[in-house]
Write a protein that holds these residues in place. Sequence first.
Motif, PDB file in Angstrom:
ATOM      1  N   VAL A   1     -18.627 -41.977  27.055  1.00  0.00           N
ATOM      2  CA  VAL A   1     -17.806 -40.746  27.545  1.00  0.00           C
ATOM      3  C   VAL A   1     -16.879 -40.998  28.764  1.00  0.00           C
ATOM      4  O   VAL A   1     -15.718 -40.324  28.644  1.00  0.00           O
ATOM      5  N   LYS A   2     -17.287 -41.871  29.697  1.00  0.00           N
ATOM      6  CA  LYS A   2     -16.597 -41.891  30.623  1.00  0.00           C
ATOM      7  C   LYS A   2     -15.451 -42.622  30.517  1.00  0.00           C
ATOM      8  O   LYS A   2     -14.170 -42.457  30.833  1.00  0.00           O
ATOM      9  N   PHE A   3     -15.448 -43.653  29.742  1.00  0.00           N
ATOM     10  CA  PHE A   3     -14.445 -44.609  29.043  1.00  0.00           C
ATOM     11  C   PHE A   3     -13.269 -43.740  28.584  1.00  0.00           C
ATOM     12  O   PHE A   3     -12.194 -43.940  28.758  1.00  0.00           O
ATOM     13  N   VAL A   4     -13.758 -42.900  27.527  1.00  0.00           N
ATOM     14  CA  VAL A   4     -12.983 -41.996  26.942  1.00  0.00           C
ATOM     15  C   VAL A   4     -12.005 -41.005  27.929  1.00  0.00           C
ATOM     16  O   VAL A   4     -10.843 -41.024  27.818  1.00  0.00           O
ATOM     17  N   HIS A   5     -13.009 -40.419  28.594  1.00  0.00           N
ATOM     18  CA  HIS A   5     -12.343 -39.787  29.851  1.00  0.00           C
ATOM     19  C   HIS A   5     -11.335 -40.297  30.552  1.00  0.00           C
ATOM     20  O   HIS A   5     -10.183 -39.565  31.005  1.00  0.00           O
ATOM     21  N   GLU A   6     -11.680 -41.503  31.145  1.00  0.00           N
ATOM     22  CA  GLU A   6     -10.544 -42.117  32.044  1.00  0.00           C
ATOM     23  C   GLU A   6      -9.523 -42.793  31.253  1.00  0.00           C
ATOM     24  O   GLU A   6      -8.502 -42.933  31.958  1.00  0.00           O
ATOM     25  N   MET A   7      -9.711 -43.606  30.412  1.00  0.00           N
ATOM     26  CA  MET A   7      -8.757 -44.385  29.696  1.00  0.00           C
ATOM     27  C   MET A   7      -7.839 -43.729  28.503  1.00  0.00           C
ATOM     28  O   MET A   7      -7.227 -44.463  28.293  1.00  0.00           O
ATOM     29  N   GLY A   8      -8.718 -42.758  27.896  1.00  0.00           N
ATOM     30  CA  GLY A   8      -8.115 -41.967  26.631  1.00  0.00           C
ATOM     31  C   GLY A   8      -6.649 -41.769  26.852  1.00  0.00           C
ATOM     32  O   GLY A   8      -5.669 -42.244  26.052  1.00  0.00           O
ATOM     33  N   PRO A   9      -6.219 -41.031  27.846  1.00  0.00           N
ATOM     34  CA  PRO A   9      -4.906 -40.659  28.116  1.00  0.00           C
ATOM     35  C   PRO A   9      -4.063 -41.860  28.136  1.00  0.00           C
ATOM     36  O   PRO A   9      -3.162 -41.973  27.581  1.00  0.00           O
ATOM     37  N   THR A  10      -4.396 -43.016  28.590  1.00  0.00           N
ATOM     38  CA  THR A  10      -3.601 -44.104  28.868  1.00  0.00           C
ATOM     39  C   THR A  10      -3.461 -44.813  27.435  1.00  0.00           C
ATOM     40  O   THR A  10      -2.242 -45.263  26.961  1.00  0.00           O
ATOM     41  N   ALA A  11      -4.585 -44.780  26.839  1.00  0.00           N
ATOM     42  CA  ALA A  11      -4.609 -45.586  25.374  1.00  0.00           C
ATOM     43  C   ALA A  11      -3.687 -44.706  24.298  1.00  0.00           C
ATOM     44  O   ALA A  11      -2.908 -45.220  23.791  1.00  0.00           O
ATOM     45  N   GLU A  12      -3.606 -43.401  24.748  1.00  0.00           N
ATOM     46  CA  GLU A  12      -2.651 -42.646  23.760  1.00  0.00           C
ATOM     47  C   GLU A  12      -1.448 -42.972  24.129  1.00  0.00           C
ATOM     48  O   GLU A  12      -0.829 -42.850  23.094  1.00  0.00           O
TER      49      GLU A  12
ATOM     50  N   MET B   1     -10.631 -64.981  27.726  1.00  0.00           N
ATOM     51  CA  MET B   1     -10.095 -64.241  28.672  1.00  0.00           C
ATOM     52  C   MET B   1     -10.589 -62.673  27.879  1.00  0.00           C
ATOM     53  O   MET B   1     -10.350 -62.590  26.778  1.00  0.00           O
ATOM     54  N   TRP B   2     -11.362 -61.982  28.653  1.00  0.00           N
ATOM     55  CA  TRP B   2     -12.021 -60.838  28.278  1.00  0.00           C
ATOM     56  C   TRP B   2     -11.357 -59.814  29.026  1.00  0.00           C
ATOM     57  O   TRP B   2     -10.778 -59.739  29.891  1.00  0.00           O
ATOM     58  N   GLY B   3     -11.226 -58.501  28.232  1.00  0.00           N
ATOM     59  CA  GLY B   3     -10.697 -57.468  29.019  1.00  0.00           C
ATOM     60  C   GLY B   3     -10.575 -56.130  28.127  1.00  0.00           C
ATOM     61  O   GLY B   3     -11.493 -56.291  26.837  1.00  0.00           O
ATOM     62  N   GLN B   4      -9.915 -55.005  28.407  1.00  0.00           N
ATOM     63  CA  GLN B   4     -10.066 -53.728  27.647  1.00  0.00           C
ATOM     64  C   GLN B   4      -9.021 -53.934  26.555  1.00  0.00           C
ATOM     65  O   GLN B   4      -7.777 -54.597  26.599  1.00  0.00           O
ATOM     66  N   ASN B   5      -9.332 -53.661  25.489  1.00  0.00           N
ATOM     67  CA  ASN B   5      -8.162 -53.428  24.292  1.00  0.00           C
ATOM     68  C   ASN B   5      -8.126 -51.944  24.131  1.00  0.00           C
ATOM     69  O   ASN B   5      -8.841 -51.348  23.065  1.00  0.00           O
ATOM     70  N   LEU B   6      -7.104 -51.455  24.633  1.00  0.00           N
ATOM     71  CA  LEU B   6      -6.710 -49.817  24.558  1.00  0.00           C
ATOM     72  C   LEU B   6      -6.386 -49.295  22.984  1.00  0.00           C
ATOM     73  O   LEU B   6      -6.609 -48.346  22.763  1.00  0.00           O
ATOM     74  N   THR B   7      -5.643 -50.447  22.721  1.00  0.00           N
ATOM     75  CA  THR B   7      -4.984 -50.094  21.237  1.00  0.00           C
ATOM     76  C   THR B   7      -6.002 -50.096  20.301  1.00  0.00           C
ATOM     77  O   THR B   7      -6.101 -49.276  19.465  1.00  0.00           O
ATOM     78  N   LEU B   8      -7.033 -50.847  20.357  1.00  0.00           N
ATOM     79  CA  LEU B   8      -8.342 -50.723  19.410  1.00  0.00           C
ATOM     80  C   LEU B   8      -9.228 -49.754  19.545  1.00  0.00           C
ATOM     81  O   LEU B   8      -9.352 -48.795  18.709  1.00  0.00           O
ATOM     82  N   MET B   9      -9.196 -49.200  20.731  1.00  0.00           N
ATOM     83  CA  MET B   9      -9.820 -48.074  20.964  1.00  0.00           C
ATOM     84  C   MET B   9      -9.164 -46.746  20.365  1.00  0.00           C
ATOM     85  O   MET B   9      -9.712 -45.967  19.822  1.00  0.00           O
ATOM     86  N   TYR B  10      -7.742 -46.784  20.608  1.00  0.00           N
ATOM     87  CA  TYR B  10      -7.080 -45.708  19.886  1.00  0.00           C
ATOM     88  C   TYR B  10      -7.258 -45.680  18.360  1.00  0.00           C
ATOM     89  O   TYR B  10      -7.538 -44.619  17.892  1.00  0.00           O
ATOM     90  N   ASP B  11      -6.848 -47.021  17.986  1.00  0.00           N
ATOM     91  CA  ASP B  11      -7.174 -47.122  16.450  1.00  0.00           C
ATOM     92  C   ASP B  11      -8.295 -46.657  15.811  1.00  0.00           C
ATOM     93  O   ASP B  11      -8.370 -46.296  14.493  1.00  0.00           O
ATOM     94  N   ARG B  12      -9.313 -47.134  16.379  1.00  0.00           N
ATOM     95  CA  ARG B  12     -10.769 -46.809  15.896  1.00  0.00           C
ATOM     96  C   ARG B  12     -11.375 -45.707  16.209  1.00  0.00           C
ATOM     97  O   ARG B  12     -12.147 -44.911  15.501  1.00  0.00           O
TER      98      ARG B  12
END
Length: 389
Positions: A372-383, A206-217
């Motif tokens: 840039v798009k991913f950070v803009h759109e998903m950044g607040p959710t990840a935070e 199963m593939w998908g987004q890992n927002l925790t990883l995006m936040y941590d890194r």
Amino acid sequence: RGTHKYSGIVEDCCCDYETVDQLNEEVLYPSLQELVKTPFFRYFKVKLWCDCPFWPDDGMCRLRDCSVCECPDSEFPELFKKPRRLSLDDLICQEGKPQAAVDRTLDRKAFRGWTEIDNPWTSDDETDNDELTYVNLQLNPERYTGYTGPSARRIWDAVYSENCPKYPSEESCQEEKILYKLISGLHSSISIHIAADYLLDEATNMWGQNLTLMYDRVLKYPDRVRNLYFTFLFVLRAVTKAGEYLEQAEYDTGNPNEDLKTQSLMRQLPYNPKLQAACPVPFDEAKLWKGQSGPELKQKIQQQFRNISAIMDCVGCEKCRLWGKLQVLGLGTALKILFTVDGQENGVQTLQLQRNEVIALMNLLNRLSESVKFVHEMGPTAESITEGR
Ligand code: FAD
């Protein structure tokens, strides 16, 4: 989805975060997504097997065409000559796994005509045709591959500590800081692509987004986000500066309809009216290489960047090496456009680019635009999901 916390002018650039996000979403991202699917831009010519000049074979290159590396020891820094012994447990490269494998597709038709010109900013040699393969980038998305551990860490350490100061001090000049920011911005973008397309469950594939990883890194370190935006604007500036050259270039691959689309996208992108109105000069390169030590400094930084480019041959996972080489070539092409060509009005007319450089440049811009798009759109959710962990 929401608006992230970054505002004001992107450091050392000429546009603000909001404008960049808006331009990206309305203009750049949609055009680039279309562009990279065209036959001209989806095939990349690359030497993929490991002839790492810096370290002896560390067992990472087990593929047929990953030969044992001969390491000449004349020109390399001490760190490279004395590799730390890696235990087998350390080698977590998943070369054999489908997500790390490179799908090769031959389309020699897509490669005709363009000149072979040396790029002083990179160590890639495109003339050695026997050793090059063609890769369909659309079949090889940049995403999680499982490449991690000391092998990956060694590459990043070498890139940062040997070639550009990791934490640029107050004294380090603006130009050196820029090299650091470009590498850091690229690193952020790679991490964001890993997080955006991650293997969440190996058992069920199963593939998908890992927002925790995006936040941590990335998101946890505002500098890494800023460097991503900076790198995006830097590369965008190179594309707009070379606009005339790119507009007139040949995109013939033997697919008339598709080639027409490529041509038309390449004509519109640098001159897009919204881009011209909101951010006509995304980065001002004219400010650099001034002063007495200018030419020397430029040569020094050019050599550093060539080293970074050579280090990409040591990346132990084939797909990571593919994207590492492509994106570093893209950055080298941006540097070539902005700094090899003199600052004169007619300077761009002396510009000559290889086909592969143009492919790398536009694919890099697309990757940065996606990040840039991913950070803009998903950044607040990840935070928000990482708060109170
Ligand atoms: P790393 O990302 O390895 O970072 C190492 C150290 O660098 C960090 O501890 C931190 O101190 C510093 N650092 C991290 N980010 C930044 C930044 N933005 N700016 C400044 N400093 C920073 N893995 C994949 O799964 N898929 C790929 O396609 C892929 N491509 C790669 C391409 C290259 C060229 C390289 C060298 C590696 C690639 N990897 C890829 C591996 C991936 O980048 C990581 O190295 C790996 O996932 C391990 O991550 P980490 O958390 O240990 O930190």
